[in-house]
Design a protein around this motif. Structure first.
Motif, PDB file in Angstrom:
ATOM      1  N   ALA A 293      28.048 -24.494  19.079  1.00  0.00           N
ATOM      2  CA  ALA A 293      29.109 -23.490  18.915  1.00  0.00           C
ATOM      3  C   ALA A 293      29.179 -23.015  17.467  1.00  0.00           C
ATOM      4  O   ALA A 293      29.403 -21.817  17.208  1.00  0.00           O
ATOM      5  CB  ALA A 293      30.454 -24.072  19.354  1.00  0.00           C
TER       6      ALA A 293
ATOM      7  N   VAL B 147      26.245 -20.637  16.951  1.00  0.00           N
ATOM      8  CA  VAL B 147      26.542 -19.324  17.538  1.00  0.00           C
ATOM      9  C   VAL B 147      27.467 -18.530  16.615  1.00  0.00           C
ATOM     10  O   VAL B 147      27.242 -17.343  16.346  1.00  0.00           O
ATOM     11  CB  VAL B 147      27.187 -19.492  18.934  1.00  0.00           C
ATOM     12  CG1 VAL B 147      27.715 -18.154  19.447  1.00  0.00           C
ATOM     13  CG2 VAL B 147      26.173 -20.068  19.916  1.00  0.00           C
ATOM     14  N   PHE B 148      28.510 -19.199  16.126  1.00  0.00           N
ATOM     15  CA  PHE B 148      29.443 -18.541  15.215  1.00  0.00           C
ATOM     16  C   PHE B 148      28.723 -18.049  13.967  1.00  0.00           C
ATOM     17  O   PHE B 148      28.910 -16.912  13.530  1.00  0.00           O
ATOM     18  CB  PHE B 148      30.564 -19.516  14.826  1.00  0.00           C
ATOM     19  CG  PHE B 148      31.398 -19.059  13.659  1.00  0.00           C
ATOM     20  CD1 PHE B 148      32.363 -18.079  13.824  1.00  0.00           C
ATOM     21  CD2 PHE B 148      31.205 -19.597  12.387  1.00  0.00           C
ATOM     22  CE1 PHE B 148      33.130 -17.634  12.752  1.00  0.00           C
ATOM     23  CE2 PHE B 148      31.958 -19.163  11.310  1.00  0.00           C
ATOM     24  CZ  PHE B 148      32.922 -18.183  11.491  1.00  0.00           C
TER      25      PHE B 148
ATOM     26  N   ASN C 109      26.519 -15.052  14.576  1.00  0.00           N
ATOM     27  CA  ASN C 109      27.342 -13.847  14.718  1.00  0.00           C
ATOM     28  C   ASN C 109      27.870 -13.377  13.361  1.00  0.00           C
ATOM     29  O   ASN C 109      27.978 -12.174  13.112  1.00  0.00           O
ATOM     30  CB  ASN C 109      28.507 -14.099  15.681  1.00  0.00           C
ATOM     31  CG  ASN C 109      28.062 -14.088  17.124  1.00  0.00           C
ATOM     32  OD1 ASN C 109      27.173 -13.321  17.506  1.00  0.00           O
ATOM     33  ND2 ASN C 109      28.656 -14.929  17.945  1.00  0.00           N
TER      34      ASN C 109
ATOM     35  N   ASN D  73      31.878 -10.103  18.943  1.00  0.00           N
ATOM     36  CA  ASN D  73      31.175 -11.375  19.134  1.00  0.00           C
ATOM     37  C   ASN D  73      31.587 -12.408  18.089  1.00  0.00           C
ATOM     38  O   ASN D  73      31.726 -13.594  18.395  1.00  0.00           O
ATOM     39  CB  ASN D  73      29.664 -11.148  19.073  1.00  0.00           C
ATOM     40  CG  ASN D  73      29.138 -10.422  20.295  1.00  0.00           C
ATOM     41  OD1 ASN D  73      29.817 -10.329  21.308  1.00  0.00           O
ATOM     42  ND2 ASN D  73      27.924  -9.893  20.201  1.00  0.00           N
ATOM     43  N   TYR D  74      31.769 -11.947  16.868  1.00  0.00           N
ATOM     44  CA  TYR D  74      32.182 -12.847  15.787  1.00  0.00           C
ATOM     45  C   TYR D  74      33.552 -13.447  16.084  1.00  0.00           C
ATOM     46  O   TYR D  74      33.753 -14.667  15.969  1.00  0.00           O
ATOM     47  CB  TYR D  74      32.224 -12.077  14.469  1.00  0.00           C
ATOM     48  CG  TYR D  74      32.763 -12.854  13.298  1.00  0.00           C
ATOM     49  CD1 TYR D  74      31.949 -13.746  12.586  1.00  0.00           C
ATOM     50  CD2 TYR D  74      34.086 -12.710  12.882  1.00  0.00           C
ATOM     51  CE1 TYR D  74      32.447 -14.478  11.509  1.00  0.00           C
ATOM     52  CE2 TYR D  74      34.590 -13.424  11.809  1.00  0.00           C
ATOM     53  CZ  TYR D  74      33.765 -14.308  11.129  1.00  0.00           C
ATOM     54  OH  TYR D  74      34.265 -15.017  10.068  1.00  0.00           O
TER      55      TYR D  74
ATOM     56  N   SER E  56      33.396 -15.921  19.096  1.00  0.00           N
ATOM     57  CA  SER E  56      32.747 -17.190  18.772  1.00  0.00           C
ATOM     58  C   SER E  56      33.578 -18.018  17.798  1.00  0.00           C
ATOM     59  O   SER E  56      33.507 -19.253  17.806  1.00  0.00           O
ATOM     60  CB  SER E  56      31.347 -16.949  18.206  1.00  0.00           C
ATOM     61  OG  SER E  56      31.392 -16.237  16.988  1.00  0.00           O
TER      62      SER E  56
ATOM     63  N   SER F 162      36.034 -19.732  20.031  1.00  0.00           N
ATOM     64  CA  SER F 162      35.297 -20.646  20.904  1.00  0.00           C
ATOM     65  C   SER F 162      34.969 -21.923  20.143  1.00  0.00           C
ATOM     66  O   SER F 162      35.099 -23.032  20.681  1.00  0.00           O
ATOM     67  CB  SER F 162      34.006 -19.977  21.385  1.00  0.00           C
ATOM     68  OG  SER F 162      33.229 -20.882  22.143  1.00  0.00           O
ATOM     69  N   LEU F 163      34.594 -21.776  18.894  1.00  0.00           N
ATOM     70  CA  LEU F 163      34.312 -22.937  18.041  1.00  0.00           C
ATOM     71  C   LEU F 163      35.558 -23.790  17.853  1.00  0.00           C
ATOM     72  O   LEU F 163      35.507 -25.022  17.941  1.00  0.00           O
ATOM     73  CB  LEU F 163      33.783 -22.456  16.694  1.00  0.00           C
ATOM     74  CG  LEU F 163      33.476 -23.516  15.638  1.00  0.00           C
ATOM     75  CD1 LEU F 163      32.445 -24.510  16.142  1.00  0.00           C
ATOM     76  CD2 LEU F 163      33.003 -22.859  14.350  1.00  0.00           C
TER      77      LEU F 163
ATOM     78  N   HIS G 282      36.266 -25.602  21.272  1.00  0.00           N
ATOM     79  CA  HIS G 282      35.299 -26.675  21.549  1.00  0.00           C
ATOM     80  C   HIS G 282      35.558 -27.891  20.661  1.00  0.00           C
ATOM     81  O   HIS G 282      35.448 -29.036  21.116  1.00  0.00           O
ATOM     82  CB  HIS G 282      33.872 -26.172  21.319  1.00  0.00           C
ATOM     83  CG  HIS G 282      33.354 -25.273  22.399  1.00  0.00           C
ATOM     84  ND1 HIS G 282      33.485 -25.559  23.738  1.00  0.00           N
ATOM     85  CD2 HIS G 282      32.710 -24.072  22.336  1.00  0.00           C
ATOM     86  CE1 HIS G 282      32.945 -24.601  24.451  1.00  0.00           C
ATOM     87  NE2 HIS G 282      32.471 -23.671  23.623  1.00  0.00           N
TER      88      HIS G 282
ATOM     89  N   ARG H 182      41.332 -12.166  17.467  1.00  0.00           N
ATOM     90  CA  ARG H 182      40.509 -12.460  18.646  1.00  0.00           C
ATOM     91  C   ARG H 182      41.320 -12.247  19.918  1.00  0.00           C
ATOM     92  O   ARG H 182      40.833 -11.682  20.900  1.00  0.00           O
ATOM     93  CB  ARG H 182      39.980 -13.888  18.553  1.00  0.00           C
ATOM     94  CG  ARG H 182      39.232 -14.359  19.814  1.00  0.00           C
ATOM     95  CD  ARG H 182      40.158 -15.148  20.719  1.00  0.00           C
ATOM     96  NE  ARG H 182      39.454 -15.779  21.825  1.00  0.00           N
ATOM     97  CZ  ARG H 182      40.066 -16.348  22.851  1.00  0.00           C
ATOM     98  NH1 ARG H 182      41.397 -16.356  22.934  1.00  0.00           N
ATOM     99  NH2 ARG H 182      39.362 -16.907  23.817  1.00  0.00           N
TER     100      ARG H 182
END
Length: 227
Positions: free
Chosen positions: A18, A21-22, A25, A67-68, A71, A74-75, A78, A117
């Motif tokens: 994660a 991915v961040f 992005n 997307n940034y 993510s 999401s980080l 998680h 977000r």
């Protein structure tokens, strides 16, 4: 693979992905924002007759920003699940919440990014605008957020609400992205360091077994999967 160190490393892995991915992005949105700050590119794409190119470029900036932001949270989510799963009732759980509160919850700017977000996913696409103007230092070309529209949203809470209220009507997007990403990197560097300290014996055992395994298989691919 029966060791405690292996089990912990596999539980950490989704958070590491994660973060990857961040950060990817971040690299994408940063590259786009920096490209417009190159005066030659900005003046060319903004000139009369290039409206379609400018519109396409801004759509790409907005896609990367979306997307940034997605993510980023999401980080956060998680990591929260990971901490509860692995450290519930243990001292590190309190450490984690204290550090998260210090870095993110107390910062109006960082709270704004996190709540942006929610706006992007549940309210509307976050729009961006390309600006070109001269000031006392010379030519300035940058991508900015139009906060005038964002200020009308009633979903802002806590420090983010204050940030939106006090901010000018537009804000340089690169400054916002760089500041938040720096805070995220600081936070996850701290988490990584503490995990290495907390699980030192387990990770040392795992590393020893990994080294022995690689000697036996002479660098076979399966050995590489034990990282």
């Amino acid at each position: 693979m029966a060791t405690k160190g292996w089990a912990i490393s596999q539980r950490i892995r989704p958070v590491a992905i994660a973060f990857y991915v961040f950060h990817q992005n971040y690299n994408e949105i940063r590259d786009a924002l920096l490209s417009y700050e190159k005066h030659e590119f900005a003046l060319e794409i903004s000139r009369v007759g290039n409206q379609k190119k400018l519109d396409a470029f801004l759509r790409e900036v907005i896609r990367r920003l979306h997307n940034y932001l997605a993510s980023a949270m999401s980080l956060v989510d998680h990591t929260f699940v990971f901490v509860v799963d692995l450290y519930k009732g243990k001292p590190f759980q309190k450490e984690y919440h204290r550090e998260r509160h210090r870095i993110f919850d107390l910062s109006p700017e960082h709270q704004f990014v996190q709540q942006l977000r929610n706006y992007a996913l549940h309210q509307s696409i976050v729009d961006a605008m390309a600006t070109t103007h001269f000031d006392q230092t010379g030519l300035d070309t940058s991508i900015r957020l139009d906060l005038e529209k964002l200020k009308a949203w009633t979903g802002w809470k806590g420090p983010a609400k204050k940030f939106v209220r006090d901010a000018p009507n537009d804000i340089r997007l690169l400054d916002l992205v760089e500041s938040y990403t720096s805070a995220v990197s600081q936070f996850y560097d701290w988490i990584s360091k503490r995990q290495q300290e907390i699980h030192k014996d387990d990770f040392d055992e795992l590393k020893t077994l990994q080294d022995e395994y690689r000697k036996l298989v002479a660098g076979d691919l399966i050995g590489d999967q034990l990282e």
